[in-house]
Design a protein around this motif. Structure first.
Motif, mmCIF file in Angstrom:
data_model
loop_
_atom_site.group_PDB
_atom_site.id
_atom_site.type_symbol
_atom_site.label_atom_id
_atom_site.label_comp_id
_atom_site.label_asym_id
_atom_site.label_seq_id
_atom_site.Cartn_x
_atom_site.Cartn_y
_atom_site.Cartn_z
ATOM 1 N N PHE A 138 0.822 -1.210 0.000
ATOM 2 C CA PHE A 138 0.000 0.000 0.000
ATOM 3 C C PHE A 138 0.858 1.263 0.000
ATOM 4 C CE2 PHE A 138 -2.142 3.373 2.453
ATOM 5 C CZ PHE A 138 -3.171 3.643 1.562
ATOM 6 N N ALA A 139 1.906 1.293 0.809
ATOM 7 C CA ALA A 139 2.768 2.473 0.926
ATOM 8 C C ALA A 139 4.220 2.014 0.945
ATOM 9 C CB ALA A 139 2.433 3.261 2.186
ATOM 10 N N ASP A 140 5.104 2.958 0.552
ATOM 11 C CA ASP A 140 6.546 2.668 0.596
ATOM 12 C C ASP A 140 7.157 3.101 1.921
ATOM 13 O OD1 ASP A 140 6.749 1.572 -2.024
ATOM 14 O OD2 ASP A 140 6.551 3.599 -2.830
ATOM 15 N N ALA A 141 6.450 3.915 2.674
ATOM 16 C CA ALA A 141 6.899 4.329 4.006
ATOM 17 C C ALA A 141 5.663 4.709 4.814
ATOM 18 C CB ALA A 141 7.866 5.514 3.925
ATOM 19 N N ALA A 142 5.734 4.459 6.128
ATOM 20 C CA ALA A 142 4.609 4.805 7.002
ATOM 21 C C ALA A 142 5.144 5.053 8.405
ATOM 22 C CB ALA A 142 3.565 3.691 7.018
ATOM 23 N N GLY A 143 4.525 5.984 9.075
ATOM 24 C CA GLY A 143 4.923 6.290 10.452
ATOM 25 C C GLY A 143 3.718 6.679 11.272
ATOM 26 N N VAL A 144 3.780 6.383 12.571
ATOM 27 C CA VAL A 144 2.682 6.714 13.483
ATOM 28 C C VAL A 144 3.204 7.723 14.495
ATOM 29 C CG1 VAL A 144 1.004 5.826 15.134
ATOM 30 C CG2 VAL A 144 1.679 4.426 13.168
ATOM 31 N N TYR A 145 2.499 8.839 14.630
ATOM 32 C CA TYR A 145 2.879 9.928 15.522
ATOM 33 C C TYR A 145 1.734 10.195 16.491
ATOM 34 C CZ TYR A 145 6.459 10.733 11.956
ATOM 35 O OH TYR A 145 7.495 10.581 11.083
ATOM 36 N N ARG B 85 5.178 12.388 19.377
ATOM 37 C CA ARG B 85 6.234 11.393 19.473
ATOM 38 C C ARG B 85 6.036 10.352 18.379
ATOM 39 N NH1 ARG B 85 7.395 8.125 25.001
ATOM 40 N NH2 ARG B 85 7.333 10.290 25.749
ATOM 41 N N ARG B 86 7.111 10.077 17.668
ATOM 42 C CA ARG B 86 7.076 9.030 16.656
ATOM 43 C C ARG B 86 7.198 7.686 17.370
ATOM 44 N NH1 ARG B 86 11.616 9.950 14.393
ATOM 45 N NH2 ARG B 86 10.934 11.581 12.969
ATOM 46 N N ILE B 87 6.141 6.853 17.313
ATOM 47 C CA ILE B 87 6.183 5.580 18.041
ATOM 48 C C ILE B 87 6.399 4.384 17.124
ATOM 49 C CG2 ILE B 87 4.791 6.450 19.951
ATOM 50 C CD1 ILE B 87 2.399 4.967 18.823
ATOM 51 N N ALA B 88 6.354 4.610 15.811
ATOM 52 C CA ALA B 88 6.663 3.526 14.873
ATOM 53 C C ALA B 88 6.928 4.134 13.512
ATOM 54 C CB ALA B 88 5.521 2.518 14.788
ATOM 55 N N LEU B 89 7.870 3.547 12.770
ATOM 56 C CA LEU B 89 8.130 3.970 11.409
ATOM 57 C C LEU B 89 8.723 2.799 10.647
ATOM 58 C CD1 LEU B 89 9.222 7.260 9.977
ATOM 59 C CD2 LEU B 89 10.646 5.306 9.379
ATOM 60 N N GLY B 90 8.311 2.657 9.411
ATOM 61 C CA GLY B 90 8.850 1.607 8.565
ATOM 62 C C GLY B 90 8.907 2.086 7.134
ATOM 63 N N ALA B 91 9.818 1.499 6.363
ATOM 64 C CA ALA B 91 9.974 1.911 4.970
ATOM 65 C C ALA B 91 10.612 0.799 4.177
ATOM 66 C CB ALA B 91 10.825 3.180 4.885
#
Length: 463
Positions: free
Chosen positions: A71-78, A101-107
């Motif tokens: 679905f996405a090439d990068a995603a982050g939860v703030y 606060r960034r609590i998760a990120l992936g790419a």
């Protein structure tokens, strides 16, 4: 609500109908069956994975992992920093920066996660898209990384030129905005289509519900742990003349506090009072009664009342303590100088004396009736308590279960007590491990009190 909205969306799309139709517009062409099935599969996968945990960071990581499956090439939860640091609902202002606060990120580019680590706190000016997303709860979209993000870490932004479309979707829960999820796509995948923007909203709505549940659970967990810690004996190991070890385990998988309690109260002239009790039931209602009974028992013990007198007064006050009005209790006063003890009980399992030679004795102490029934006469029984003797006090959750009655449980306890151990605390832990099966069916509390030879000398009485 998110699930209901998702179901309504799917029904509308399956019939080629959406909100534009309801507003009087022309129905769009129905979504291709393959596209709709992929959307359903992605939402089902995300919902199942995020609902399987009550940890904020794990919910966020699982959302990111699902988003990266095509679905996405990068995603982050703030998430709003106030929500994590102080469990306060964010109240963003147009005049103040917003902290998240960034609590998760992936790419797809693994190096991106190293350059933008989880746990970092970021402050965004009020006029930035990130602040607007959190403040207004509106989706933000742009074609390049916002300057406020790239500017905070210039070196980290190197290599992000391949990302050509960014979405910030607010995490809405109970009318408020907890934070936002950032989705990005690269040149190869191309920008998000309108349908994919809608899917991003639905993924974020699912995540918001799971994050809010996790936040509430963690808040209740922390409160219960603080309450439980405050109710445990505070002077373990600091009472002259005795060593003390204890364990307290609430029943079930959701209750963090229960109706069991134990207490140790140092008194004058080398004496110490011990109280153990079990309010009927478990969970918060039993815990509320337990708190009041424990406080009353401690006060009565400090007035130099004997065990039977303490139980008599507790029996009188128990009916006024709320919905849980009955409890069992055992009370002892040990004289560490004279090496004797006085014990009384109110419907509680019988104490056990573990002798230095390994023998277990069960003193003949009248059982009495549980607290709260009224009109009961409790009796004191004096027992010898020489050096090396261990008084074992426990609640019925330790010895009784659906598979084991009272007598069999006491026999199992006596056997467990005679097993060799490195120390008193190890012996206490071994008893719980040996007798208590999971899932725990009833609250369990056990306290071991051992006499040793460094009791203070008795002071002469005045007058």
């Amino acid at each position: 609500m998110a699930t209901l909205a998702f179901q309504l969306t799917i029904r509308r799309e399956a019939h080629g109908v959406n909100a534009d139709v309801e507003a009087g517009g022309r129905p769009p062409d129905p979504a291709p069956a393959g596209t709709l099935l992929a959307r359903l599969n992605l939402l089902n996968l995300a919902g199942a994975r995020m609902a399987g945990t009550l940890d904020l960071e794990q919910v966020a990581r699982r959302l990111v992992e699902v988003a990266l499956t095509g679905f996405a090439d990068a995603a982050g939860v703030y998430v709003a920093e106030r929500l994590i640091a102080r469990d306060e609902e964010p109240r963003p202002s147009a005049a103040r920066p917003v902290e998240v606060r960034r609590i998760a990120l992936g790419a797809a580019d693994a190096g991106l996660e190293e350059r933008f680590p989880s746990g970092e706190v970021l402050a965004f000016a009020p006029d930035t898209p990130c602040a607007a997303c959190l403040r207004d709860g509106a989706v933000q979209r742009f074609a390049a990384l916002p300057p406020e993000v790239a500017g905070a870490h210039p070196a980290a932004a190197v290599g992000l030129g391949d990302l050509v479309d960014f979405l910030l979707v607010p995490l809405r829960a109970d009318g408020g905005v907890l934070g936002f999820v950032a989705f990005a796509r690269g040149r190869a995948a191309g920008p998000f289509t309108p349908e994919q923007v809608g899917l991003a909203r639905e993924l974020t709505a699912l995540a918001a519900g799971c994050l809010d549940n996790a936040r509430r659970y963690q808040r209740e967990h922390a409160t219960a742990r603080a309450l439980q810690a405050g109710l445990l004996p505070r002077l373990l190991g600091d009472v002259p003349g005795v060593q003390v070890a204890h364990r307290s385990v609430p029943a079930g998988r959701t209750d963090l506090v229960g109706g069991d309690w134990c207490d140790i109260i140092p008194l004058a002239a080398g004496r110490v009072a011990l109280v153990i009790g079990d309010a009927m039931g478990h969970g918060s209602a039993a815990a509320a009664t337990m708190v009041q009974l424990r406080a009353a028992a401690r006060t009565l013990a400090m007035l130099d009342l004997g065990p039977a007198e303490i139980l008599t007064w507790l029996d009188r006050v128990a009916p006024d303590l709320g919905p849980v009005q009955f409890a069992t209790c055992a009370c002892a006063v040990l004289d560490t100088t004279a090496r004797t003890g006085v014990i009384a009980r109110a419907g509680h399992p019988p104490p056990i004396l573990l002798r230095p030679d390994g023998r277990c004795d069960t003193p003949d102490i009248p059982p009495g009736l549980p607290l709260g029934l009224g009109g009961t006469v409790y009796e004191d029984v004096r027992v010898p308590f020489p050096d090396g003797t261990t008084l074992v006090l426990y609640t019925d959750g330790l010895i009784e279960s659906r598979e084991r009655d009272l007598e069999a449980g006491i026999a199992a306890l006596r056997t467990a007590l005679t097993a060799p151990s490195a120390g008193l605390d190890d012996a206490c832990g071994a008893v719980v491990s040996e007798l208590v099966a999971t899932p725990i069916q009833d609250d369990v509390t056990v306290m071991l009190v051992r006499a040793h030879g460094d009791a203070p000398p008795r002071q002469p009485e005045e007058g």
